[in-house]
Design a protein around this motif. Structure first.
Motif: not given
Length: 304
Positions: A67, A205, A218
């Motif tokens: 991420e 998101n 995200d």
């Protein structure tokens, strides 16, 4: 601990949290991780996410590093606001805090233009140089030259179809529909070079900030098709002012002919992720997207 100390010593953050040396407030953080707002000694706020202590399995290797790599890569394009990564450890990720605000048409239009700029920044290949995850699921990010359609079928549709079947989330008829899409994916058109995409751009998101901008959070970032981001954005009711977002995007970078007909094809990826993660509650959405994709192609039988 203040922000300067955190930047200089990111690995110390878990120790400060363990000994309750930082004010911590739980916040919403999605379906996978536990999330908190930290208030540092200088008044600066930080968003953290961590693997839940009572999770059924340990944090997957590379989960937070993936991420962090995606956020940094998206941020490098300097096209759409993306929170700065402050700490990326095997068990924890910390980002600069974004104060939430209210959606507005001006922010939506700015985001649409920025998203086009992000996509235009491009990628060297489909996939990415880092391990792939979407939610808690692994995702094949092995870099590939394309064409997009065969890569999408092989690396985005088929693995999540298999995972959904293994979970018992899809009927045989739904599986047959998705298999038709996979078999005929080259007939839908729309192949393009890889764009720099968020990769999990459902409306949840997008973070509408108090600064009047829309922030991306995200991600499952990789080199992919820009239409996938836009199609995912329209799922689950879409965000506020979606029409403004799309209009501003298309004014900045027009989409290829037939993009509207390909929306269900691109949405099928994230819907299969949902059946793989959450089960049969999303099975009819998968079947409906597959039917719509096949009808739009005009070349397939859509029984089931």
């Amino acid at each position: 601990m203040d922000l300067a100390y955190l930047r200089a010593h990111p690995a110390h953050l878990p120790t400060f949290l363990t000994h309750q040396r930082i004010r911590e407030t739980p916040v919403a953080g999605g379906d996978i991780c536990a999330a908190s707002r930290l208030t540092l000694d200088d008044g600066h706020s930080v968003f953290t996410k961590s693997w839940p202590e009572r999770a059924a399995r340990p944090v997957p290797d590379g989960f937070f590093a993936t991420e962090a790599a995606g956020l940094r890569w998206l941020r490098e394009a300097d096209a759409v606001p993306v929170p700065e990564v402050l700490v990326a450890l095997p068990e924890l990720l910390a980002l600069d805090w974004v104060e939430p605000g209210e959606p507005g048409p001006a922010a939506a239009e700015e985001f649409g233009r920025g998203l086009a700029g992000l996509h235009r920044a491009g990628a060297s290949a489909f996939g990415a140089e880092w391990t792939g995850f979407i939610g808690a699921l692994p995702q094949d990010n092995t870099p590939a030259p394309g064409p997009w359609s065969s890569w999408f079928a092989r690396c985005r549709l088929l693995p999540h179809l298999r995972a959904s079947v293994d979970r018992g989330a899809l009927t045989a008829a739904a599986v047959a529909l998705v298999e038709q899409v996979i078999d005929r994916v080259g007939e839908f058109g729309g192949d393009e070079p890889p764009s720099r995409v968020h990769g999990d751009l459902w409306p949840g998101n997008l973070l509408w900030g108090a600064d009047g901008r829309v922030w991306l959070v995200d991600p499952a970032a990789h080199g992919g098709h820009r239409e996938t981001d836009l199609a995912q954005l329209a799922l689950f009711g879409g965000p506020p002012h979606l029409d403004r977002i799309l209009a501003a995007y298309r004014e900045t970078w027009p989409l290829a002919d037939g993009w509207r007909e390909r929306v269900p094809l691109h949405q099928l990826h994230l819907l299969l992720v949902h059946t793989a993660l959450f089960g049969e509650a999303y099975a009819e959405a998968v079947a409906a997207a597959a039917r719509a994709a096949l009808r739009a192609s005009g070349r397939a039988t859509v029984d089931g």
